[in-house]
Enzyme design. Structure first.
Site, PDB file in Angstrom:
ATOM      1  N   THR A 186       0.861  -1.170   0.000  1.00 15.88           N
ATOM      2  CA  THR A 186       0.000   0.000   0.000  1.00 15.88           C
ATOM      3  C   THR A 186       0.903   1.227   0.000  1.00 15.88           C
ATOM      4  O   THR A 186       1.948   1.217   0.657  1.00 15.88           O
ATOM      5  CB  THR A 186      -0.945  -0.010   1.226  1.00 15.88           C
ATOM      6  OG1 THR A 186      -1.344   1.320   1.521  1.00 15.88           O
ATOM      7  CG2 THR A 186      -0.304  -0.585   2.460  1.00 15.88           C
ATOM      8  N   GLU A 333      -5.019  -2.515   4.974  1.00 14.64           N
ATOM      9  CA  GLU A 333      -4.599  -3.185   6.202  1.00 14.64           C
ATOM     10  C   GLU A 333      -5.693  -4.074   6.783  1.00 14.64           C
ATOM     11  O   GLU A 333      -5.429  -4.886   7.672  1.00 14.64           O
ATOM     12  CB  GLU A 333      -4.202  -2.134   7.260  1.00 14.64           C
ATOM     13  CG  GLU A 333      -2.892  -1.403   6.997  1.00 14.64           C
ATOM     14  CD  GLU A 333      -3.019  -0.243   6.004  1.00 14.64           C
ATOM     15  OE1 GLU A 333      -4.048  -0.148   5.300  1.00 14.64           O
ATOM     16  OE2 GLU A 333      -2.070   0.551   5.917  1.00 14.64           O
ATOM     17  N   LYS A 443      -6.348  22.218   9.599  1.00 13.82           N
ATOM     18  CA  LYS A 443      -6.334  22.908  10.883  1.00 13.82           C
ATOM     19  C   LYS A 443      -6.263  24.403  10.632  1.00 13.82           C
ATOM     20  O   LYS A 443      -5.227  24.932  10.239  1.00 13.82           O
ATOM     21  CB  LYS A 443      -5.118  22.436  11.681  1.00 13.82           C
ATOM     22  CG  LYS A 443      -5.395  22.388  13.149  1.00 13.82           C
ATOM     23  CD  LYS A 443      -4.343  21.593  13.865  1.00 13.82           C
ATOM     24  CE  LYS A 443      -4.746  21.404  15.311  1.00 13.82           C
ATOM     25  NZ  LYS A 443      -3.745  20.692  16.058  1.00 13.82           N
ATOM     26  N   TRP A 448     -10.037  22.279  13.872  1.00 12.24           N
ATOM     27  CA  TRP A 448     -10.048  21.267  12.823  1.00 12.24           C
ATOM     28  C   TRP A 448     -11.286  21.403  11.966  1.00 12.24           C
ATOM     29  O   TRP A 448     -12.388  21.522  12.475  1.00 12.24           O
ATOM     30  CB  TRP A 448     -10.075  19.872  13.454  1.00 12.24           C
ATOM     31  CG  TRP A 448      -8.721  19.428  13.880  1.00 12.24           C
ATOM     32  CD1 TRP A 448      -7.585  20.184  13.973  1.00 12.24           C
ATOM     33  CD2 TRP A 448      -8.377  18.105  14.276  1.00 12.24           C
ATOM     34  NE1 TRP A 448      -6.552  19.412  14.409  1.00 12.24           N
ATOM     35  CE2 TRP A 448      -7.005  18.132  14.601  1.00 12.24           C
ATOM     36  CE3 TRP A 448      -9.063  16.915  14.394  1.00 12.24           C
ATOM     37  CZ2 TRP A 448      -6.334  16.998  15.038  1.00 12.24           C
ATOM     38  CZ3 TRP A 448      -8.399  15.796  14.829  1.00 12.24           C
ATOM     39  CH2 TRP A 448      -7.029  15.830  15.137  1.00 12.24           C
TER      40      TRP A 448
HETATM   41  P1  AMP Z   1      -6.685   1.830   0.762  1.00 12.56           P
HETATM   42  O1  AMP Z   1      -5.826   1.228   1.801  1.00 12.56           O
HETATM   43  O2  AMP Z   1      -5.928   2.371  -0.399  1.00 12.56           O
HETATM   44  O3  AMP Z   1      -7.790   0.910   0.362  1.00 12.56           O
HETATM   45  O4  AMP Z   1      -7.381   3.117   1.403  1.00 12.56           O
HETATM   46  C1  AMP Z   1      -8.140   3.006   2.569  1.00 12.56           C
HETATM   47  C2  AMP Z   1      -8.655   4.357   2.968  1.00 12.56           C
HETATM   48  O5  AMP Z   1      -9.690   4.783   2.061  1.00 12.56           O
HETATM   49  C3  AMP Z   1      -9.328   4.359   4.308  1.00 12.56           C
HETATM   50  O6  AMP Z   1      -8.404   4.419   5.365  1.00 12.56           O
HETATM   51  C4  AMP Z   1     -10.205   5.609   4.214  1.00 12.56           C
HETATM   52  O7  AMP Z   1      -9.456   6.791   4.440  1.00 12.56           O
HETATM   53  C5  AMP Z   1     -10.632   5.597   2.767  1.00 12.56           C
HETATM   54  N1  AMP Z   1     -11.964   4.991   2.699  1.00 12.56           N
HETATM   55  C6  AMP Z   1     -12.278   3.727   2.409  1.00 12.56           C
HETATM   56  N2  AMP Z   1     -13.622   3.545   2.444  1.00 12.56           N
HETATM   57  C7  AMP Z   1     -14.161   4.737   2.792  1.00 12.56           C
HETATM   58  C8  AMP Z   1     -15.486   5.225   3.017  1.00 12.56           C
HETATM   59  N3  AMP Z   1     -16.550   4.433   2.871  1.00 12.56           N
HETATM   60  N4  AMP Z   1     -15.647   6.515   3.376  1.00 12.56           N
HETATM   61  C9  AMP Z   1     -14.575   7.334   3.499  1.00 12.56           C
HETATM   62  N5  AMP Z   1     -13.305   6.959   3.295  1.00 12.56           N
HETATM   63  C10 AMP Z   1     -13.091   5.666   2.948  1.00 12.56           C
END
Ligand code: AMP
Length: 548
Positions: A186, A333, A443, A448
């Site tokens: 990732t 993760e 911020k 925030w």
């Molecule tokens: P990834 O590891 O590339 O799949 O990215 C994961 C991240 O995508 C999460 O930690 C969130 O920040 C964002 N994410 C995934 N699903 C959602 C959701 N339903 N709403 C808002 N953010 C999301």
């Protein structure tokens, strides 16, 4: 000695292994099909027989339990075969992110210690150029869509002849269910990509629970074994959310689209009458706004949206096309699915607008998932909109850490919870509501403010197709919001930055958004930068803005 009544005896078949996901499909759906583009259709009987010969090929290539096998392919039936066969030998499949830069990709292959690579011809030049940077790679098997693959120097045969000629494995070996089955990387905000990894036990439990989470509700959005499945999130990214494992375990009809080319995706959606898929919001928008979108009967599609917030604007647009759309939440993760935004049984008769409101909540934790909101000191906060903090998670299928990175692993798991880096609260009904990424919070003068909130307001303007809000340095306020907006085709030349400012102002004046959002600068852009999986890349946007 343990009392025999206190601990059960492990019997054959009691471990949770990926191979056991195939037992039912073998008998239930031998004649059901798995299709690759417009190029090839296999029955499950053929697919499973090919997996056994692929097991033989892996053996002939010298793959041993504990090895890592890298795959660089577009979404295909071959990728599905490798999803199963590699882990079933006791090795781990490294689903290489083919959208990284060549240097990063070579770095991940070296870091994962891949010994054998399966490489689509499209990626061969890249692998050749970087071969010296991957000293552990002993064998390279060429993947091609042609019946007769081209002979390529310094490689070890092609996939199709290898599978056709190998002696099938007679039986898959037994091993510990905690054996690592999958590895992938990732990309963080800084530094090298980080490797996450999942065991057989974790993949099996994720598959079963995702099945429950997606299918058990009396709801027109629910997954059915009679659905026709096609992924729209790449297989290299968190195993296409694990759904190929589920679709195969259920013996569902499946279609794999190869390289994501919009016209091909739209053609396959229509030709195969796809009824179930999943993607990030930007891919959905790309498909809906494509000229060939009109050729698709969208109303048969159930679509899970995750990977980024599902904004009400996008959800409504999808609904207008007849798509039954549902939000989900997870991250690399977390294998990835943690939460799904189904409506509760008490609300199934609610009006469409109320339901849409639920589907765009981040999600309700799936069975076996424990979530909490922690403040900066690791103290658990009460549910409620006013108790915003970091979302932390426990579940049986979360990565145990980052590969060979004890410090980052320790940090990920500090205090015994996996730290998502997402800012959220638990609403009064128990749904998770993500308000921002820790690193995306802006911020302003010590307060925030959520970039997602401003994005949601701007995204509701009828002329807006895409919007990203990031914090930019500001002499007076430390930081202030900056929005980049891509307009819909019919709004280009008519909607101005001033119109968008006015639109934002309405929400500030009526108190639905923080008053300091007034400091937002808005710029209309031709396009927004995207990550390797098609999400808006705020990292690049920030860097671009920092560079002036
Ligand atoms: P990834 O590891 O590339 O799949 O990215 C994961 C991240 O995508 C999460 O930690 C969130 O920040 C964002 N994410 C995934 N699903 C959602 C959701 N339903 N709403 C808002 N953010 C999301």
């Amino acid at each position: 000695m343990d009392s025999p009544l206190a601990v059960t005896t492990a019997r054959p078949g009691s471990a949770l292994l990926i191979r056991d996901l195939l037992h039912r499909a073998r008998r239930w759906a031998p004649l059901e099909t798995v299709t690759y583009r417009n190029l090839r259709t296999l029955t499950y009987a053929e697919l499973l027989a090919r997996m056994e010969r692929l097991g033989g090929l892996l053996r002939d290539l010298g793959v041993k339990p504990g090895d890592r096998v890298g795959v660089l392919d577009w979404d295909s039936h071959r990728y599905l075969e490798l999803f199963f066969a590699v882990p079933m030998t006791g090795a781990a499949i490294h689903t290489v992110n083919v959208r990284l830069t060549p240097e990063q990709m070579a770095w991940t292959i070296r870091h994962a210690n891949d010994t054998v690579l399966f490489v689509h011809v499209d990626f061969l030049p890249l692998v050749r150029a970087c071969r010296d940077a991957m000293p552990a790679v002993r064998k390279v098997v060429v993947i091609s869509d042609d019946d007769v693959a081209p002979a390529v120097e310094d490689t070890d045969g092609d996939y199709e002849s290898g599978v056709a000629n190998a002696r099938p494995v007679e039986s898959w070996p037994d091993f510990d269910e905690n054996t690592v089955a999958t590895v992938f990387y990732t990309t963080g905000t800084t530094g090298n990509p980080k490797g996450v990894y999942f065991s057989h036990r974790q993949i099996v439990l994720h598959t079963l629970t995702a099945g429950m989470g997606l299918a058990m509700y009396d709801d027109p959005l629910s997954l059915r074994a009679t659905d026709v499945y096609m992924p729209l999130t790449p297989m290299f990214h968190v195993h296409a959310w694990g759904l190929p494992f589920l679709a195969t375990a259920l013996g569902m009809r499946q279609v794999y689209p190869g390289k994501y080319e919009p016209t091909m995706l739209l053609e396959l959606l229509e030709r195969h009458r796809i009824t179930f898929s999943h993607c990030v919001p930007t891919i959905l928008q790309m498909l809906l706004h494509h000229p060939a979108s009109k050729t698709v009967n969208w109303s048969r599609l159930k679509l899970v949206i995750g990977g980024a917030a599902l904004s009400p604007g996008v959800a409504r647009e999808a609904n207008d096309h007849g798509i039954r759309i549902l939000g989900g939440y997870g991250m690399s993760e977390t294998c990835p699915i943690i939460a799904i935004a189904h409506v509760k049984p008490l609300d199934v008769d609610a009006d469409a607008e109320t339901k849409l409101g639920t589907y765009t909540r981040t999600g309700f934790p799936m069975p076996l998932v424990e979530v909490a909101i922690h403040d900066a000191n690791g103290v658990e906060l009460e549910p409620g909109k006013d108790h915003i903090g970091e979302l932390v998670v426990r579940a049986p299928w979360l990565t145990a850490g980052y590969l060979d990175d004890p410090q980052a692993s320790e940090n990920l798991w500090r205090g015994g919870w996996l730290h998502t880096g997402d800012i959220a609260y638990l609403d009064d009904d128990g749904y998770i509501r993500i308000t921002d990424r820790l690193k995306d919070v802006i911020k302003i003068g010590g307060e925030w403010i959520s970039s997602l909130e401003i994005e949601a307001v701007l995204g509701k303007h009828p002329g807006v197709r895409e919007v990203a809000v990031v914090g930019v340095p500001d002499a007076k306020w430390d930081e202030r919001p900056h929005a980049e907006v891509v307009l819909r085709d019919d709004a280009v030349g008519t909607v101005t930055e001033r119109d968008l400012q006015k639109h934002l102002r309405v929400s500030i004046d009526d108190g639905s958004i923080h008053k300091r959002a007034i400091l937002t600068t808005i710029v209309i852009a031709a396009a927004l930068p995207k990550t390797s999986v098609g999400k808006i890349d705020k990292k690049v946007l920030r860097a671009r803005l920092a560079g002036g």
